[in-house]
Design a protein around this motif. Structure first.
Motif, PDB file in Angstrom:
ATOM      1  N   GLU A 158       1.014  -1.331   0.127  1.00 52.15           N
ATOM      2  CA  GLU A 158      -0.116   0.050  -0.023  1.00 52.15           C
ATOM      3  C   GLU A 158       0.913   1.399  -0.136  1.00 52.15           C
ATOM      4  O   GLU A 158       0.547   2.261  -0.770  1.00 52.15           O
ATOM      5  CB  GLU A 158      -0.830   0.003   1.290  1.00 52.15           C
ATOM      6  N   LYS A 159       1.718   1.312   0.826  1.00 54.70           N
ATOM      7  CA  LYS A 159       2.603   2.288   0.911  1.00 54.70           C
ATOM      8  C   LYS A 159       3.663   2.610  -0.487  1.00 54.70           C
ATOM      9  O   LYS A 159       3.691   3.817  -1.060  1.00 54.70           O
ATOM     10  CB  LYS A 159       3.834   2.080   2.033  1.00 54.70           C
TER      11      LYS A 159
ATOM     12  N   ALA B  59       2.381   1.598  -3.456  1.00 53.20           N
ATOM     13  CA  ALA B  59       1.460   2.113  -4.284  1.00 53.20           C
ATOM     14  C   ALA B  59       1.002   3.704  -4.156  1.00 53.20           C
ATOM     15  O   ALA B  59       0.965   4.427  -5.247  1.00 53.20           O
ATOM     16  CB  ALA B  59      -0.050   1.138  -4.272  1.00 53.20           C
ATOM     17  N   GLU B  60       1.253   4.057  -2.847  1.00 58.22           N
ATOM     18  CA  GLU B  60       0.887   5.435  -2.573  1.00 58.22           C
ATOM     19  C   GLU B  60       2.057   6.216  -3.103  1.00 58.22           C
ATOM     20  O   GLU B  60       1.603   7.308  -3.785  1.00 58.22           O
ATOM     21  CB  GLU B  60       0.739   5.635  -1.220  1.00 58.22           C
TER      22      GLU B  60
ATOM     23  N   GLU C 146       3.680   5.734  -5.833  1.00 58.37           N
ATOM     24  CA  GLU C 146       3.842   5.382  -7.174  1.00 58.37           C
ATOM     25  C   GLU C 146       2.679   5.797  -7.835  1.00 58.37           C
ATOM     26  O   GLU C 146       2.593   5.845  -8.965  1.00 58.37           O
ATOM     27  CB  GLU C 146       4.261   3.900  -7.471  1.00 58.37           C
ATOM     28  N   ILE C 147       1.650   6.505  -7.392  1.00 61.80           N
ATOM     29  CA  ILE C 147       0.395   7.028  -7.974  1.00 61.80           C
ATOM     30  C   ILE C 147       0.807   8.089  -8.938  1.00 61.80           C
ATOM     31  O   ILE C 147       0.192   7.731  -9.994  1.00 61.80           O
ATOM     32  CB  ILE C 147      -0.692   7.529  -6.961  1.00 61.80           C
TER      33      ILE C 147
ATOM     34  N   CYS D 231      -6.446   2.124  -5.260  1.00 61.33           N
ATOM     35  CA  CYS D 231      -6.892   3.233  -4.101  1.00 61.33           C
ATOM     36  C   CYS D 231      -5.345   3.695  -3.401  1.00 61.33           C
ATOM     37  O   CYS D 231      -4.744   2.704  -2.858  1.00 61.33           O
ATOM     38  CB  CYS D 231      -7.818   2.713  -3.163  1.00 61.33           C
ATOM     39  N   LYS D 232      -4.971   4.890  -3.514  1.00 59.49           N
ATOM     40  CA  LYS D 232      -3.861   5.210  -2.602  1.00 59.49           C
ATOM     41  C   LYS D 232      -3.775   5.301  -1.063  1.00 59.49           C
ATOM     42  O   LYS D 232      -2.866   5.288  -0.551  1.00 59.49           O
ATOM     43  CB  LYS D 232      -3.143   6.419  -3.191  1.00 59.49           C
ATOM     44  N   HIS D 233      -5.084   4.822  -0.559  1.00 59.33           N
ATOM     45  CA  HIS D 233      -5.226   5.205   0.696  1.00 59.33           C
ATOM     46  C   HIS D 233      -5.508   3.781   1.317  1.00 59.33           C
ATOM     47  O   HIS D 233      -4.729   3.477   2.373  1.00 59.33           O
ATOM     48  CB  HIS D 233      -6.770   5.650   1.154  1.00 59.33           C
TER      49      HIS D 233
ATOM     50  N   THR E 255      -8.357   8.912  -5.622  1.00 58.18           N
ATOM     51  CA  THR E 255      -7.284   8.807  -6.230  1.00 58.18           C
ATOM     52  C   THR E 255      -6.830   9.345  -7.660  1.00 58.18           C
ATOM     53  O   THR E 255      -7.827   9.026  -8.528  1.00 58.18           O
ATOM     54  CB  THR E 255      -6.731   7.334  -6.379  1.00 58.18           C
TER      55      THR E 255
END
Length: 580
Positions: free
Chosen positions: A113-114, A116-117, A119-120, A231-233, A268
């Motif tokens: 998740e981190k 992905a956030e 790399e958004i 989802c970045k969250h 996002t």
């Protein structure tokens, strides 16, 4: 062995074995790059414990050494002094990048998740480091017709592919040596096959094979397709919500999609970048980003390449084959080459206008992409054919104004050969019948490129369905794509527009994300579309005293809508709002 097969074999080992093998191979490559004249570094003994256990014992390990440039001998592997250092460096980068992708797929969810956030999208600071604006001459538009103005705009934008700094930066990202190696293997296989089969006519070159390798590398290793953002969250699944108008987000692009998470309902952003310097970093998007970046890659390879725009919402690339003396259709989203009829035959597109753009010319290439030229002509209503031809010639003359006479003569001859090619309608083959692979089924359905299964539905309105109100109301909401009914006995769960219709032909539900609109419309290029709903009142003892029909529609240009209600005995043409 090709690069794809090599990585597939290497991937059959355990993650720990792969990670250690890549570490050792990277170290070997780094030592050679630091001291390329040291013959000892270029020699690997098979008896060496590290080489034996961590490379040679693995599936694909020997092939990695050979692909890097080593030659196998009885007791060792040696790298010739004339081996390209560029090939060593490129193979190292690809190997490390491939290994990192494997590691990312196995990290814990919280850590993913981190990542992905992060790399958004590139941050404003990182983008500022990437941005090196391409200085283009000012665009002066001369036409009032919107279609011709779009042609002027595309013809101007493709000048960015000629920027030397941009092409140089792109070239460094392409593993040229590895692509050439795989292309040579392809070519040798074809040549061997042609020797066995004397009737097989082989008219391809190394360039043609490299084009195929570049398509494969771009699709499988370099670029990523995006339907909806993660989802970045929370890392959950999202769906497109709307286009952002927040000036804080609209940095380096005028289009930002906001995708809403189905779980946490947070937004996002998905920036739709057109700046190639940024796309070389983000390496993701849909067909616009893919074709834009792939065309740059082709120009970075010093090939004559064109950015191709199909008026019904798709783009791709054409590359000129020197050996075959013709333009090859290349779609990086699909990893396909020289299958121009696939859009009309496999995707069910109604081709109308297909225009190809380069720094030196603009060409109407519609006829390459259709097997029915007469039908295409019926759909071309954006302007008179003479107007289009005059505009293309005028734009082409401006582009070639500063070229040498010899180059102009060459381009003219090439263009005439292409026009001759268009005179013959080609017939689709089995490859052309294949459907689209990029994008989700829902996304393809909204574009009319695939059709949902048609099942006839009849709305049965019987006396036992009618309550004390003595009325039954059936509504369809296009924005939500669902039906509403006041009679509880009538099941409407999961019914979209088509499943509630009795029949439909040449129409589909189109979603205009930029304009926040959804509507049922005729497919582009079709003369007409039809949509029918059927009501069965059966033996209703109470009788049908009145029927209110509210049918809202909008037409553009010369469009027309006819609304008709029919019984078993007669039909009546209705006005926009009708009551009887």
């Amino acid at each position: 062995m090709g690069l794809e097969n090599l990585l597939e074999n290497l991937g059959k080992n355990s993650p720990d074995e792969i990670n250690e093998a890549v570490r050792v191979l990277s170290k070997i490559a780094d030592n050679i790059l630091k001291d390329p004249k040291n013959s000892k570094i270029r020699t690997l003994q098979k008896s060496n414990a590290t080489i034996s256990k961590k490379i040679l014992a693995l599936k694909g390990g020997v092939d990695c050494l050979i692909m890097m440039g080593f030659k196998e001998n009885a007791t060792n592997f040696t790298m010739p002094s004339n081996t390209s250092l560029e090939s060593v460096m490129e193979f190292r980068e690809i190997l490390v990048s491939w290994n990192n992708s494997i590691l990312r797929s196995e990290v814990p969810a919280s850590q993913a998740e981190k990542q992905a956030e992060m790399e958004i999208a590139p941050s404003a600071e990182s983008v500022e480091e990437i941005i090196k604006p391409v200085a283009l001459p000012p665009l002066v538009q001369t036409y009032s017709n919107p279609f011709l103005r779009r042609i002027e705009m595309y013809a101007h934008n493709v000048l960015q592919y000629e920027d030397k700094n941009l092409r140089g930066r792109c070239r460094k990202l392409i593993p040229v040596t590895l692509l050439e190696y795989n292309a040579q293997e392809r070519l040798r296989s074809i040549q061997k096959l042609s020797k066995k089969d004397k009737l097989l006519d082989v008219d391809v070159s190394l360039q043609d094979m490299i084009i195929l390798e570049l398509l494969s590398w771009f699709k499988n290793y370099f670029f990523t397709w995006v339907d909806c953002m993660e989802c970045k969250h929370c890392g959950g699944e999202t769906a497109f919500s709307h286009m952002s108008t927040d000036p804080k987000l609209l940095v380096y692009t005028e289009r930002i999609e906001l995708h809403r998470c189905r779980s946490c309902h947070e937004f996002t952003p998905f920036p739709r970048y057109t700046d190639l310097n940024i796309l070389l970093e983000t390496r993701r998007g849909r067909c616009g980003e893919w074709a834009n970046t792939f065309t740059l890659c082709c120009r970075a390879m010093n090939w004559d390449a064109r950015f191709v725009v199909e008026e019904n919402d798709h783009v791709w690339t054409e590359v000129y084959s020197i050996t075959q003396k013709r333009w090859l259709h290349c779609d990086p989203c699909e990893n396909i080459c020289d299958t121009p009829l696939i859009y009309e035959t496999g995707w069910n597109k109604n081709i109308s206008y297909v225009i190809a753009y380069s720094a030196e010319e603009v060409q109407d290439v519609t006829w390459r992409y259709s097997s029915n030229h007469k039908e295409v002509l019926k759909r071309r209503k954006n302007c008179l054919e003479a107007e289009l031809l005059d505009a293309l010639l005028e734009i082409r003359d401006k582009k070639q104004k500063e070229l040498s006479e010899s180059r102009k003569e060459y381009l003219t001859k090439r263009m005439l050969m292409e026009v001759v090619e268009f005179l013959v309608e080609k017939k689709p083959n089995d490859v052309d019948n294949k459907g689209r692979i990029s994008g989700s089924a829902a996304w393809k359905l909204t574009r009319g490129e695939i059709q949902s299964e048609v099942k006839s539905h009849i709305w049965s309105i019987h006396s036992n369905y009618i309550g004390d109100s003595k009325t039954v109301t059936i509504k369809y909401c296009c924005s939500q794509d669902k039906y509403e009914c006041s009679a509880d006995s009538i099941s409407i769960n999961g019914m979209d527009w088509s499943s509630g219709a009795f029949s439909h032909e040449s129409v589909f539900r189109k979603v205009e994300e930029d304009w926040k609109m959804a509507y049922i419309c005729r497919k582009d290029g079709e003369e007409k579309g039809t949509l029918t709903w059927k009501l069965d009142v059966g033996s209703n003892q109470r009788g049908l005293k009145s029927l209110d029909v509210f049918f809202d529609y909008t037409t553009f240009e010369n469009g027309a809508v006819d609304v008709t209600i029919c019984s078993e005995h007669a039909c009546y043409i209705l006005p926009k709002v009708f009551q009887f």
